[in-house]
Structures are given as structure tokens and as C-alpha cells.
Write a protein that holds these residues in place. Structure first.
Motif, PDB file in Angstrom:
ATOM      1  N   VAL A  36      10.572  36.535  99.769  1.00  0.00           N
ATOM      2  CA  VAL A  36       9.775  36.911 100.936  1.00  0.00           C
ATOM      3  C   VAL A  36       8.596  35.951 101.063  1.00  0.00           C
ATOM      4  O   VAL A  36       8.234  35.251 100.115  1.00  0.00           O
ATOM      5  N   PHE A  73       8.550  46.637  98.535  1.00  0.00           N
ATOM      6  CA  PHE A  73       8.599  46.415  99.983  1.00  0.00           C
ATOM      7  C   PHE A  73       7.492  47.161 100.724  1.00  0.00           C
ATOM      8  O   PHE A  73       6.874  46.609 101.638  1.00  0.00           O
ATOM      9  N   LEU A 106       6.599  44.963 104.093  1.00  0.00           N
ATOM     10  CA  LEU A 106       7.675  44.105 104.570  1.00  0.00           C
ATOM     11  C   LEU A 106       7.965  44.438 106.021  1.00  0.00           C
ATOM     12  O   LEU A 106       8.182  45.597 106.381  1.00  0.00           O
TER      13      LEU A 106
END
Length: 151
Positions: free
Chosen positions: A18, A131, A136
Motif C-alpha cells: 500500500v 487496513f 485504506l
């Protein structure tokens, strides 16, 4: 017309690559994350996204995902398969699982050039339990990505 987004999903075991972001714009109107906020200033946003970007004219979404991955991270890869489609800030988005990934993930391209206190970029490997803390974005990819990592 909304420009489609192509996204590269790079997996290493139970982690996905990410880009951790911090973004603050001069005004809420200039900030995609502020949306239709009625404030004049952008407060700044901490979030993470998967590597990806817009599909250029005459380019396939698959080619765009491979190109964006290389531009943003220096990684080379090929498409394994389309995982899912969705929306990213109102734009259509296609998420592709990458295979035969080669190289070391190093921030590059415009992300490296534009890196600043109000527009920061950091590559990191995140597990599904991170996350939410990383925020995210978009949130609706968290569950399918967690399922992918859980296999």
C-alpha cells in the motif's frame, strides 16, 4: 467523463503493498478526500491506497495497472487476473492481482517528486488487520482484500 482508475494488487504472503498517504490541500474544494465538505479549508487526511492511477487514452486498464505499479514503486509485474471492479472517489476502478513481481519496492515517479509535508507518500506492506488503522481507501476494498490475503 470520469477517467477510469487501474489498480495493482501486490501480495506478499498475508500482506499487500500500500501507499500510506497524508494529503492536505489549500481548500476543501481542491481536495478529493474532502468531497463536498462545507468548510473552506482542507484539514488534511491520513489514508492508504493500493498502487494505481488513471487509465490513459488508448490504454487498457491492464496496461495502466502494470505501468502505474512500475512508475510508483519501480516493481515490474504482469497481470494474473482481474480481482474486482468498484469505484474510487466516484471513478470506475479495476483491481488486478499482480504476478511474477520483480524488484524492490521503492517510491518513485511523481509520488517521489511531489513528496512533501502536505503531500506525503510511503510504501509499506500491510496485513488485513492494519487496513482500518491505515484508513485504506476506498473502504469497500478492505473486505475483499482481507479475504484474498487470508487464503
Amino acid at each position: 467523463m470520469l477517467i477510469p482508475r487501474a489498480v495493482a494488487v501486490v501480495v506478499d504472503g498475508r500482506r499487500a503493498l500500500v501507499i500510506k498517504r497524508y494529503l492536505r490541500r489549500e481548500s476543501a474544494a481542491a481536495c478529493a478526500m474532502c468531497g463536498n465538505a462545507r468548510t473552506s479549508g482542507c484539514p488534511g487526511h491520513h489514508y492508504a491506497v493500493l498502487p494505481g492511477g488513471h487509465v490513459e487514452d488508448g490504454e487498457s486498464a491492464e496496461d495502466a495497472a502494470v505501468r502505474e505499479l512500475a512508475e510508483e514503486t519501480t516493481l515490474r509485474a504482469r497481470i494474473d487476473r482481474l480481482l474486482w471492479t468498484g469505484r474510487h472517489n466516484g471513478r470506475p476502478a479495476s483491481y488486478f492481482l499482480m504476478a511474477d513481481v520483480a524488484g524492490a519496492a521503492v517510491l518513485s515517479g511523481s509520488e517521489a517528486q511531489e513528496h512533501s509535508p502536505d503531500n506525503s507518500f510511503e510504501l509499506l506492506w500491510a496485513s488485513a488487520d492494519e487496513f482500518e488503522r491505515l484508513n485504506l481507501h476506498p473502504a469497500d476494498i478492505r473486505a475483499p482484500l482481507a479475504r484474498l490475503l487470508g487464503r
